[in-house]
Design an enzyme around this catalytic site. Sequence first.
Site, short mmCIF file in Angstrom:
data_model
loop_
_atom_site.label_atom_id
_atom_site.label_comp_id
_atom_site.label_asym_id
_atom_site.label_seq_id
_atom_site.Cartn_x
_atom_site.Cartn_y
_atom_site.Cartn_z
N HIS A 178 0.89 -1.16 0.00
CA HIS A 178 0.00 0.00 0.00
C HIS A 178 0.93 1.21 0.00
O HIS A 178 1.71 1.39 0.93
CB HIS A 178 -0.87 -0.03 1.26
N HIS A 231 -3.98 -1.45 -5.18
CA HIS A 231 -4.97 -0.43 -5.55
C HIS A 231 -4.39 0.85 -6.16
O HIS A 231 -4.48 1.93 -5.58
CB HIS A 231 -5.87 -0.09 -4.36
N ASP A 304 -10.24 -4.93 -2.54
CA ASP A 304 -9.93 -4.20 -1.31
C ASP A 304 -11.16 -4.15 -0.41
O ASP A 304 -11.48 -3.12 0.17
CB ASP A 304 -9.41 -2.79 -1.62
N HIS A 308 -16.87 -1.90 7.41
CA HIS A 308 -16.93 -1.13 8.65
C HIS A 308 -18.38 -1.11 9.13
O HIS A 308 -19.31 -1.37 8.36
CB HIS A 308 -16.44 0.31 8.44
#
Length: 428
Positions: A178, A231, A304, A308
């Site tokens: 990342h 990503h 990804d 939440h």
Amino acid sequence: MNYLFKNGRYMNEEGKIVATDLLVQDGKIAKVAENITADNAEVIDVNGKLIAPGLVDVHVHLREPGGEHKETIETGTLAAAKGGFTTICAMPNTRPVPDCREHMEDLQNRIKEKAHVNVLPYGAITVRQVGSEMTDFETLKELGAFAFTDDGVGVQDASMMLAAMKRAAKLNMAVVAHCEENTLINKGCVHEGKFSEKHGLNGIPSVCESVHIARDILLAEAADCHYHVCHVSTKGSVRVIRDAKRAGIKVTAEVTPHHLVLCEDDIPSADPNFKMNPPLRGKEDHAALIEGLLDGTIDMIATDHAPHTAEEKAQGIERAPFGITGFETAFPLLYTNLVKKGIITLEQLIQFLTEKPADTFGLEAGRLKEGRTADITIIDLEQEEEIDPTTFLSKGKNTPFAGWKCQGWPVMTIVGGKIAWQKESALV
């Protein structure tokens, strides 16, 4: 149970969609051909639907252990199965982090007990993902680590990253990153662009990502290590990766469905469900991602998946955590917004979600070949549904795509020859 899938279509080794039957025996793909007959097999007429290899996702967050209020291995892998994914690679941002024998063994035991699909865990690059002490790569590999990453906490120290790459190269393993330069994040919650300016928000500049990728690419060249970029989101990043590939450096890259479908212009308001990291970028960045996918600069698509709770996302765009859920919407979103619009072909989409990630990381997955484990997804390309987060099997309902009408929904997922999930009454 043995299964004979009749009257389907699949992508053959020449990359063409053709008619087929498919026989599953003893957990393996026994035969792929037209007009198969078999005794002692349950016949399932798929009625022209697509028989695809089980989808492969190299970038997911299952949250367990430590974040079970957001997701569990059980709920996350069931959501993956509903989305057509049969092999997923779990990031190490759990608590505890899989950074030693004890923690990795515990994680693997949880996976063995609870997972509905194949789960390959990443090992952390540094202890507790804090960047100061390297983990024991050899032990983590022995215990089944898929590759090494510190996930959402980019390794900031260049000497640490170089040492990690050298060690990974000796083990023939990949380092996955990342990419953010922490000194450029600027406490941002969205892209530094029109949206951040309009709403008076701190923005994350594009160069925050691309400068970190450029550093890591040169380190990977020095270490002769396979370096994989998570990503990708910016035009500059695509350019840097393209140049590195032309130079023969061992770099691969992924892009998410949301970065292929959305840009900052699509954010309707300061809605935390549009908050992800990297953020949605500008129109030029979006166009560069499509171009990079088509010309081979970007190798694959990965979700990804980042669930939440509603309470966490309700804190507002500045305080809410980054991330959106992705398993259950990925294929229909991409099919509707890329394939149906003529941007990529169905054959290309299948490759980006199956054989390309599998081949990149040396996985025996991603293809419907006789003798291989029967990891299969049946997809109804004609079915149109509205994305409804209340129907998600994931605990996370945090999606920017609620209400979108999409075609191309998985209706059955087979893992190891067993039905892991099926849509009620879809195959009768």
